[in-house]
Design a protein around this motif. Structure first.
Motif, PDB file in Angstrom:
ATOM      1  N   ILE A   1       1.721   8.393   3.384  1.00 11.75           N
ATOM      2  CA  ILE A   1       1.928   8.881   1.806  1.00 11.75           C
ATOM      3  C   ILE A   1       1.514  10.249   1.529  1.00 11.75           C
TER       4      ILE A   1
ATOM      5  N   ARG B   1       0.883  -1.058   0.081  1.00  8.12           N
ATOM      6  CA  ARG B   1      -0.088  -0.110   0.058  1.00  8.12           C
ATOM      7  C   ARG B   1       1.034   1.301  -0.035  1.00  8.12           C
TER       8      ARG B   1
ATOM      9  N   ASP C   1      -1.567   5.595   5.431  1.00  5.65           N
ATOM     10  CA  ASP C   1      -1.954   6.587   4.303  1.00  5.65           C
ATOM     11  C   ASP C   1      -1.417   7.945   4.847  1.00  5.65           C
TER      12      ASP C   1
ATOM     13  N   ASP D   1       2.783   1.458  -3.462  1.00  2.00           N
ATOM     14  CA  ASP D   1       1.772   1.967  -4.415  1.00  2.00           C
ATOM     15  C   ASP D   1       1.607   3.565  -4.105  1.00  2.00           C
ATOM     16  N   GLY D   2       1.285   3.921  -3.093  1.00  2.00           N
ATOM     17  CA  GLY D   2       1.274   5.403  -2.721  1.00  2.00           C
ATOM     18  C   GLY D   2       2.624   6.171  -3.289  1.00  2.00           C
TER      19      GLY D   2
ATOM     20  N   GLN E   1       7.056  17.457  -2.664  1.00  2.00           N
ATOM     21  CA  GLN E   1       6.668  18.567  -3.450  1.00  2.00           C
ATOM     22  C   GLN E   1       7.464  19.908  -3.016  1.00  2.00           C
TER      23      GLN E   1
ATOM     24  N   SER F   1       4.769   5.487  -5.365  1.00  2.00           N
ATOM     25  CA  SER F   1       5.098   5.638  -6.557  1.00  2.00           C
ATOM     26  C   SER F   1       4.257   6.464  -7.580  1.00  2.00           C
ATOM     27  N   GLU F   2       3.379   7.140  -6.849  1.00  2.00           N
ATOM     28  CA  GLU F   2       2.659   8.030  -7.660  1.00  2.00           C
ATOM     29  C   GLU F   2       3.493   9.375  -7.698  1.00  2.00           C
ATOM     30  N   ILE F   3       4.425   9.512  -6.938  1.00  2.00           N
ATOM     31  CA  ILE F   3       5.108  10.656  -6.711  1.00  2.00           C
ATOM     32  C   ILE F   3       6.252  10.455  -8.234  1.00  2.00           C
ATOM     33  N   PRO F   4       6.067  11.650  -8.985  1.00  2.00           N
ATOM     34  CA  PRO F   4       6.768  11.788 -10.406  1.00  2.00           C
ATOM     35  C   PRO F   4       8.363  11.717  -9.848  1.00  2.00           C
TER      36      PRO F   4
ATOM     37  N   SER G   1      10.156   9.139  -9.108  1.00  2.00           N
ATOM     38  CA  SER G   1      10.496   8.424  -8.179  1.00  2.00           C
ATOM     39  C   SER G   1      10.919   7.028  -8.644  1.00  2.00           C
TER      40      SER G   1
ATOM     41  N   LYS H   1       4.310  12.819   0.146  1.00  2.00           N
ATOM     42  CA  LYS H   1       3.973  13.557  -1.182  1.00  2.00           C
ATOM     43  C   LYS H   1       3.997  14.973  -0.805  1.00  2.00           C
TER      44      LYS H   1
END
Ligand SMILES: *Cc1c(COP(=O)(O)O)cnc(C)c1O
Length: 395
Positions: free
Chosen positions: A365, A269, A362, A272-273, A373, A275-278, A280, A369
């Motif tokens: 994550i 989990r 959660d 996956d979370g 950023q 991995s959404e960071i560009p 990375s 993020k």
């Protein structure tokens, strides 16, 4: 506080603490003393040795208690070197991603004239058994390969390596400090000759560990003094710590499968979370990895700043191994899997325990993020990357 640094150390379990208390209070004798108080301590020590042996699938006399994983690694490697030396064998095989307790001991032996061959790993961080088979020579005295990596969590094919070493008659040591409590360890099934454990990595106390050495392997004392541990490790035994370690190891070894399944869910989990960071990338193999290890590199980030900002948000994380933080060198493990310096500096390691919850994952994550950023927004080069003036390394 959300604690996600279990590869650095773990919280002691209640069972471990309770197992220690009587040995600080009522049963405080020195096991070398002949009187009743001493003999009660000696009995406890013998019982602890039996119980550890049972969990590892070996005999009690094959277990030596040490001050932790580092000492066990040192003693195993130096002992194998002394055994090899007697028959003119001075070639040792290991990997580029070992813990410093192994690498620095090998460096010391190299200065003495041993030939150290560190096998390279690919981007996955996994050694293939054929690399070991190809590297073994007639003058090889030891193969030492860690069971699981403390930074990127990769799990090595220890059983296959064990078979090869046994066939070729070469001693095989594994640093199983990170594997213990997460992966099943049976030293006979895995053809392991020597193995290191550290209690504080599986919810036991700090400053105590185990060195398993197969019957017939003569260990060299690292610490000179009395005849404790059958002359293999001088110094009055740390009975409270040993009793805490046994309790923790028994607890950690029970229900490994259910516990791992739950941790793998949380781990994936988190992966996956993040991995959404560009820009990375996950470090280490996605499947052959410890149930609780998450390791990432983020482009355009300085790992230390990331850690401090996460700490402000109540998250305890790490940039790699606890041993390298504080130094400016990037992790040797990340460099070994091919991360360039700038990328290796932007690393984040989050290591879970069975106590972590979905809510904590959660929250983490979201926090990572946000912090990534923010750091990128104040990183001067990031604008050049965004405008295409400079190429991204992580696509
Ligand atoms: C923590 C660790 C060690 C060192 O163990 P200590 O008990 O802290 O000396 C050795 N090897 C690995 C893989 C580790 O993670």
């Amino acid at each position: 506080m959300i604690y996600l640094d279990n590869a650095a150390t773990t919280k002691m379990s209640k069972a471990a603490i309770n197992a220690m208390l009587p040995y600080m209070d009522e049963i405080y004798g020195n096991p070398s003393s002949l009187h009743t108080a001493g003999q009660r301590a000696a009995e406890a020590l013998a019982d602890a040795r039996e119980r550890i042996a049972k969990l590892l699938g070996c005999e009690a006399k094959e277990i030596t208690f040490t001050s932790g994983g580092s000492e066990a690694d040192n003693q195993a490697i130096i002992s194998a070197a002394r055994i090899g030396e007697r028959s003119g064998k001075k070639h040792i095989i290991s990997t580029a991603i070992e813990h410093h307790a192994v690498l620095h001991t090998l460096e010391r032996l190299e200065k003495e004239g041993f030939e150290i061959e560190l096998l390279r790993v690919g981007e996955s961080g996994i050694i293939s058994p054929s690399q070991i088979a190809d590297a073994i020579r007639s003058d090889t005295c030891l193969v030492t390969v860690m069971y699981a990596n403390n930074e990127i969590g990769t799990v090595q094919p220890i059983a296959e390596i064990g078979v090869i070493c046994r066939e070729k008659g070469v001693l095989f040591h594994t640093d199983a400090v990170q594997a213990a409590g997460h992966l099943k360890i049976d030293v006979k099934e895995l053809n392991i000759d020597m193995l290191s454990l550290s209690a504080h990595k599986f919810h036991g106390p700090k400053g105590v560990g185990v060195l398993y050495a197969r019957n017939g392997i003569r260990l060299v004392s690292i610490i000179e003094g009395g005849a404790q541990e059958r002359g293999k490790r001088a110094g009055t035994e740390n009975i409270p710590a040993v009793m805490g370690m046994v309790a923790a190891f028994e607890e950690a070894s029970a229900h490994i499968e259910e516990k791992s399944a739950r941790m793998i869910c949380l781990r994936d989990r988190l992966i996956d979370g993040l991995s959404e960071i560009p820009h990375s990338v996950l470090n280490g193999d996605a499947e052959k990895r410890l149930p609780g290890n998450v390791s990432f590199c983020f482009e355009g980030i300085e790992g230390e700043s990331l850690l401090l900002l996460l700490d402000d948000k109540g998250i305890c994380a790490s940039s790699g191994s606890a041993c390298t933080s504080g130094s400016l060198d990037p992790s040797h493990v990340l460099l070994a899997i091919g991360r360039v310096h700038d990328i290796a500096h932007g690393s984040l390691r989050l290591t879970l325990s069975e106590e972590n919850t979905e809510e904590e994952i959660d929250y983490t994550i979201g926090a990572v993020k946000e912090v990534v950023q923010y750091l990128r927004s104040i990183y001067p080069i990031w604008r050049d990357l965004g405008s295409g003036k400079k190429e991204f390394i992580i696509k």
